[in-house]
Design an enzyme around this catalytic site. Structure first.
Site, PDB file in Angstrom:
ATOM      1  N   ASP A 102       0.880  -1.167   0.000  1.00 32.60           N
ATOM      2  CA  ASP A 102       0.000   0.000   0.000  1.00 32.60           C
ATOM      3  C   ASP A 102       0.920   1.221   0.000  1.00 32.60           C
ATOM      4  O   ASP A 102       1.782   1.347   0.876  1.00 32.60           O
ATOM      5  CB  ASP A 102      -0.875  -0.016   1.258  1.00 32.60           C
ATOM      6  CG  ASP A 102      -1.861   1.135   1.314  1.00 32.60           C
ATOM      7  OD1 ASP A 102      -1.505   2.258   0.888  1.00 32.60           O
ATOM      8  OD2 ASP A 102      -2.981   0.939   1.822  1.00 32.60           O
ATOM      9  N   TYR A 107     -11.017  14.572  -5.384  1.00 29.55           N
ATOM     10  CA  TYR A 107     -10.199  13.914  -6.407  1.00 29.55           C
ATOM     11  C   TYR A 107      -9.460  14.914  -7.297  1.00 29.55           C
ATOM     12  O   TYR A 107      -8.229  14.818  -7.434  1.00 29.55           O
ATOM     13  CB  TYR A 107     -11.068  12.969  -7.231  1.00 29.55           C
ATOM     14  CG  TYR A 107     -10.324  12.215  -8.302  1.00 29.55           C
ATOM     15  CD1 TYR A 107      -9.519  11.125  -7.973  1.00 29.55           C
ATOM     16  CD2 TYR A 107     -10.417  12.588  -9.634  1.00 29.55           C
ATOM     17  CE1 TYR A 107      -8.823  10.429  -8.952  1.00 29.55           C
ATOM     18  CE2 TYR A 107      -9.731  11.904 -10.615  1.00 29.55           C
ATOM     19  CZ  TYR A 107      -8.934  10.825 -10.279  1.00 29.55           C
ATOM     20  OH  TYR A 107      -8.244  10.148 -11.252  1.00 29.55           O
ATOM     21  N   THR A 128     -10.647   1.113 -18.477  1.00 29.19           N
ATOM     22  CA  THR A 128     -10.031   0.239 -17.474  1.00 29.19           C
ATOM     23  C   THR A 128     -11.128  -0.213 -16.507  1.00 29.19           C
ATOM     24  O   THR A 128     -12.216   0.368 -16.479  1.00 29.19           O
ATOM     25  CB  THR A 128      -8.957   0.988 -16.661  1.00 29.19           C
ATOM     26  OG1 THR A 128      -9.597   2.028 -15.896  1.00 29.19           O
ATOM     27  CG2 THR A 128      -7.903   1.599 -17.571  1.00 29.19           C
TER      28      THR A 128
END
Length: 274
Positions: A61, A175, A210
């Site tokens: 991570d 974001y 994707t």
């Protein structure tokens, strides 16, 4: 000299496509992903295909400082760091606003911090940003920009919320702010690493086909409108992004440094010029 490449988010999508391209550019390729099973499968596939690089999975991570220290140690032990494609990240439907900042921006800064001592002549990094800050009109004033430029401060997220306001708690706003921070960070890292002959750029994908992109499209109707507005009339392919990344990391791009490269099929040009 044994050259080492690294791809984060290598278990799927654009990261996997980047791994395929880098597998013929270096001698050892570290494939980093939080999902151990997926990245092990990618490594096995690359080795079976007979690429130049020995592919090595590394479950991690990118927000784990101890894990990043182990990654840096492994990189140093394998050879000379040559190319880094940092594709790991999460999108608005995948987490809350804090986690988006932690993975997309703070994780980028942590990775850069861990790898900084390994930079040398010819090392090149590409961090994945996004076209979303352009579409959202993210343009912080100097005071807010100064906060965004310090993602490793312990109080970073609290300072960002205070500076931007409670709206930042919406993942669809967090974001683009986080990805704008990635592009800014790449510019500053380019200045830091330039004296040793290393380069850093960021790459802003448009709407790419994707698994992550399809998840976003299923939950955000605006995604289809953007596809329809794209001059090329389609979504992009992971391989198209990987081709640009491979060029940016290659010696052919040896004077490309400190910029954000937009690869969006022209949608930003179409939408912003309306």
């Amino acid at each position: 000299m044994t050259t080492v490449g690294m791809v984060t988010g290598a278990g799927r999508g654009m990261g996997e496509a980047c791994a395929v391209r880098l597998a013929d550019m270096v001698d050892v390729l570290l494939l980093v992903d939080r999902d151990a099973a997926s990245v092990e499968k990618v490594a096995e596939g690359l080795d079976a295909a007979g690429h130049r690089a020995a592919a090595e999975p590394f479950a991690l991570d990118v927000t784990d400082r101890d894990g990043l220290a182990r990654l840096a140690d492994r990189t140093a032990g394998a050879g000379t760091l040559r190319a880094v494609a940092h594709a790991a990240g999460i999108s608005p439907t995948m987490a809350d606003w804090r986690r988006i900042f932690e993975v997309d921006l703070v994780g980028t800064a942590l990775l850069a911090e861990a790898l900084r001592p390994l930079a040398t002549e010819g090392t090149a990094h590409v961090y994945f940003s996004s076209m979303s800050p352009l579409l959202a009109g993210v343009d912080p004033d100097p005071a807010v920009g100064a906060i965004l430029d310090e993602p490793l401060r312990e109080d970073f997220l609290d300072r960002m919320r205070e500076a931007v306001g409670p709206g930042i708690e919406q993942s669809t706003l967090a974001y683009p702010w986080a990805k704008h921070g990635v592009a800014r960070f790449a510019r500053k890292e380019a200045v830091r690493l330039g004296p040793v002959g290393a380069r850093v750029c960021s790459l802003a994908p448009g709407i790419i086909d994707t698994p992550q992109g399809r998840q976003e499209a299923a939950r955000q109707t605006s995604m289809q409108r953007l596809v329809e507005a794209t001059p090329l009339g389609r979504t992009g392919r992971s391989e198209e992004i990987a081709s640009v990344v491979a060029f940016m990391l290659s010696d052919e791009a040896s004077f490309l440094n400190g910029i954000d490269v937009l690869v969006d099929g022209g949608v930003c040009a179409a939408v912003r010029d309306r």
